[in-house]
Design an enzyme around this catalytic site. Sequence first.
Site, PDB file in Angstrom:
ATOM      1  N   HIS A 226      39.754  32.427  37.010  1.00  0.00           N
ATOM      2  CA  HIS A 226      40.253  31.993  35.694  1.00  0.00           C
ATOM      3  C   HIS A 226      39.158  31.146  35.035  1.00  0.00           C
ATOM      4  O   HIS A 226      38.178  31.691  34.554  1.00  0.00           O
ATOM      5  CB  HIS A 226      41.571  31.243  35.918  1.00  0.00           C
ATOM      6  CG  HIS A 226      42.410  30.994  34.705  1.00  0.00           C
ATOM      7  ND1 HIS A 226      42.096  31.449  33.451  1.00  0.00           N
ATOM      8  CD2 HIS A 226      43.595  30.320  34.558  1.00  0.00           C
ATOM      9  CE1 HIS A 226      43.028  31.069  32.591  1.00  0.00           C
ATOM     10  NE2 HIS A 226      43.954  30.379  33.243  1.00  0.00           N
ATOM     11  N   HIS A 265      38.442  41.702  32.199  1.00  0.00           N
ATOM     12  CA  HIS A 265      39.552  40.912  31.663  1.00  0.00           C
ATOM     13  C   HIS A 265      40.875  41.579  31.990  1.00  0.00           C
ATOM     14  O   HIS A 265      40.953  42.809  32.076  1.00  0.00           O
ATOM     15  CB  HIS A 265      39.428  40.745  30.143  1.00  0.00           C
ATOM     16  CG  HIS A 265      40.257  39.626  29.645  1.00  0.00           C
ATOM     17  ND1 HIS A 265      41.575  39.783  29.261  1.00  0.00           N
ATOM     18  CD2 HIS A 265      39.982  38.305  29.521  1.00  0.00           C
ATOM     19  CE1 HIS A 265      42.057  38.612  28.911  1.00  0.00           C
ATOM     20  NE2 HIS A 265      41.133  37.705  29.064  1.00  0.00           N
ATOM     21  N   ASP A 316      33.533  33.828  29.025  1.00  0.00           N
ATOM     22  CA  ASP A 316      32.791  32.897  29.878  1.00  0.00           C
ATOM     23  C   ASP A 316      31.297  33.217  29.999  1.00  0.00           C
ATOM     24  O   ASP A 316      30.493  32.321  30.217  1.00  0.00           O
ATOM     25  CB  ASP A 316      33.391  32.887  31.290  1.00  0.00           C
ATOM     26  CG  ASP A 316      34.737  32.190  31.320  1.00  0.00           C
ATOM     27  OD1 ASP A 316      34.895  31.230  30.553  1.00  0.00           O
ATOM     28  OD2 ASP A 316      35.613  32.608  32.088  1.00  0.00           O
TER      29      ASP A 316
HETATM   30  N1  COA Z   1      33.099  42.561  38.778  1.00  0.00           N
HETATM   31  C1  COA Z   1      33.221  43.687  39.502  1.00  0.00           C
HETATM   32  N2  COA Z   1      34.290  44.515  39.433  1.00  0.00           N
HETATM   33  C2  COA Z   1      35.271  44.156  38.601  1.00  0.00           C
HETATM   34  C3  COA Z   1      35.206  43.008  37.802  1.00  0.00           C
HETATM   35  C4  COA Z   1      34.082  42.198  37.918  1.00  0.00           C
HETATM   36  N3  COA Z   1      33.957  41.072  37.208  1.00  0.00           N
HETATM   37  N4  COA Z   1      36.330  42.918  37.058  1.00  0.00           N
HETATM   38  C5  COA Z   1      37.075  43.984  37.377  1.00  0.00           C
HETATM   39  N5  COA Z   1      36.439  44.715  38.296  1.00  0.00           N
HETATM   40  C6  COA Z   1      36.930  45.935  38.916  1.00  0.00           C
HETATM   41  C7  COA Z   1      38.155  45.611  39.743  1.00  0.00           C
HETATM   42  O1  COA Z   1      37.802  45.232  41.071  1.00  0.00           O
HETATM   43  C8  COA Z   1      38.894  46.913  39.709  1.00  0.00           C
HETATM   44  O2  COA Z   1      38.281  47.815  40.614  1.00  0.00           O
HETATM   45  P1  COA Z   1      39.172  48.672  41.638  1.00  0.00           P
HETATM   46  O3  COA Z   1      40.149  49.414  40.785  1.00  0.00           O
HETATM   47  O4  COA Z   1      38.163  49.521  42.315  1.00  0.00           O
HETATM   48  O5  COA Z   1      39.822  47.659  42.532  1.00  0.00           O
HETATM   49  C9  COA Z   1      38.619  47.412  38.295  1.00  0.00           C
HETATM   50  O6  COA Z   1      37.396  46.800  37.903  1.00  0.00           O
HETATM   51  C10 COA Z   1      39.695  47.117  37.294  1.00  0.00           C
HETATM   52  O7  COA Z   1      40.020  45.743  37.331  1.00  0.00           O
HETATM   53  P2  COA Z   1      41.160  45.165  36.360  1.00  0.00           P
HETATM   54  O8  COA Z   1      42.468  45.687  36.841  1.00  0.00           O
HETATM   55  O9  COA Z   1      40.771  45.443  34.965  1.00  0.00           O
HETATM   56  O10 COA Z   1      41.040  43.619  36.616  1.00  0.00           O
HETATM   57  P3  COA Z   1      42.208  42.566  36.916  1.00  0.00           P
HETATM   58  O11 COA Z   1      43.161  42.553  35.768  1.00  0.00           O
HETATM   59  O12 COA Z   1      42.764  42.745  38.263  1.00  0.00           O
HETATM   60  O13 COA Z   1      41.380  41.209  36.929  1.00  0.00           O
HETATM   61  C11 COA Z   1      39.872  39.598  36.167  1.00  0.00           C
HETATM   62  C12 COA Z   1      40.895  40.643  35.754  1.00  0.00           C
HETATM   63  C13 COA Z   1      39.446  38.827  34.927  1.00  0.00           C
HETATM   64  C14 COA Z   1      40.512  38.617  37.163  1.00  0.00           C
HETATM   65  C15 COA Z   1      38.679  40.321  36.798  1.00  0.00           C
HETATM   66  O14 COA Z   1      38.060  41.126  35.841  1.00  0.00           O
HETATM   67  C16 COA Z   1      37.687  39.353  37.409  1.00  0.00           C
HETATM   68  O15 COA Z   1      37.874  38.913  38.549  1.00  0.00           O
HETATM   69  N6  COA Z   1      36.592  38.984  36.654  1.00  0.00           N
HETATM   70  C17 COA Z   1      35.644  38.037  37.157  1.00  0.00           C
HETATM   71  C18 COA Z   1      36.172  36.621  36.962  1.00  0.00           C
HETATM   72  C19 COA Z   1      36.143  36.203  35.524  1.00  0.00           C
HETATM   73  O16 COA Z   1      35.175  36.403  34.821  1.00  0.00           O
HETATM   74  N7  COA Z   1      37.234  35.548  35.100  1.00  0.00           N
HETATM   75  C20 COA Z   1      37.365  35.028  33.761  1.00  0.00           C
HETATM   76  C21 COA Z   1      38.420  35.778  33.028  1.00  0.00           C
HETATM   77  S1  COA Z   1      38.446  35.334  31.317  1.00  0.00           S
END
Ligand code: COA
Length: 379
Positions: A226, A265, A316
């Site tokens: 987050h 996201h 971010d």
């Molecule tokens: N790096 C690598 N892979 C990523 C990723 C990232 N930052 N964000 C998403 N993915 C991958 C996921 O692992 C997933 O892969 P899978 O289907 O093989 O498991 C796929 O992309 C789809 O993910 P999604 O369902 O869109 O993400 P989520 O809703 O579960 O999670 C976040 C959303 C924001 C938690 C996630 O994108 C993340 O952890 N980002 C990094 C942390 C971050 O920047 N947080 C700030 C948010 S404002």
Amino acid sequence: MSDNKVASKKLSGAGLRGQSAGETSLCTVGQSGSGLTYCGYDIADLAGNSTFEEVAYLLFNGELPNEKELSTYKAELAGMRDLPQALKEVLKHIPKDAHPMDVMRTGCSFLGNLEPESDFSEQNKAANRLLSAFPAIMCYWYKFSHHGVEIECSSNEDSLAGHFLRLLNGETPSEQHQRVMDVSLILYAEHEFNASTFTARVCASTLSDMFSCITGAIGTLRGPLHGGANEAAMDMIQSFKSPADAKEQMAGMLARKEKIMGFGHAIYRTSDPRNVIIKAWSEKLAAENGDTSLYDISVACEEFMWDSKKLFCNADFFHASTYNYMGIPTKLFTPIFVCSRLTGWAAHVMEQRSNNRIIRPSADYTGSEPRKVNAISER
Ligand code: COA
């Protein structure tokens, strides 16, 4: 759990994704305009044409202030910047290597002991007090624990953005830095039912007090999925030697299935509307700085992630280089997020209270069939 590893189950409905958990008139995400609106105003419009104080007023009152309302509101906020001595003493006891989000959590909670919200008629006062006090809570602890300096917690700076930068650097910031901080605070102010805001609303739904709601929200924002992403992104960007090195290292990270912080996201699918705004400021600050390498590496990361995974920068990612160009220590990145998001959290607490029913969802049971307790000797 000692190593922060968690099992991630992709159940249908896991993470409550895509489900409506209530109503709000404060914000839309991924629905209209550039993708983010506060009380009907597009984020690009607010970031281009308003100040953080105007946005705070908007979130707390539903309308932008006129000139008189704004000057009254700013005077009220400016009068509440100093911290009680007892809180300063607590902050002095928190060690240098404490997590800065733990400092914010303690500061918020302790202020709730000293100046409790005795009934809900005081909710705006409590929210505004926290808004005014958070920059001092962060900077007083930081300057004392890292430099042994007890800073003056009030200032005559016109804006909260300027006030924070003055507490941190001991001088009036440039117009440009003040404006960048102001825009950053606007971008982070509100984001519908994100995890920390939902925490605040759940807490509010039990009719708890404002300080408890905000303390809980800080704890939720602390997690790297987050609010902690901007700090993690900074560490990663700084570990790359060049744009080419960034692409090579990131390919390895993806091959090892590592999460790349600052990308992706839960709601947006192709872009985060806040990114284009903060990225433009990062580019400007890079040019002003003369050394554009952090910005260039960040752009290389953005290109690589889009080309290889169709993943885009969230708010971010370019905040990391932007704050770094302004000389802000990395460990204060997430606490700055707190100083801003407090407005959204408090507005949601007020909204929840105005039409409340305790939030109490159900769960799908996956445990054992009904069974009897055996005698302990037979287990
Ligand atoms: N790096 C690598 N892979 C990523 C990723 C990232 N930052 N964000 C998403 N993915 C991958 C996921 O692992 C997933 O892969 P899978 O289907 O093989 O498991 C796929 O992309 C789809 O993910 P999604 O369902 O869109 O993400 P989520 O809703 O579960 O999670 C976040 C959303 C924001 C938690 C996630 O994108 C993340 O952890 N980002 C990094 C942390 C971050 O920047 N947080 C700030 C948010 S404002």
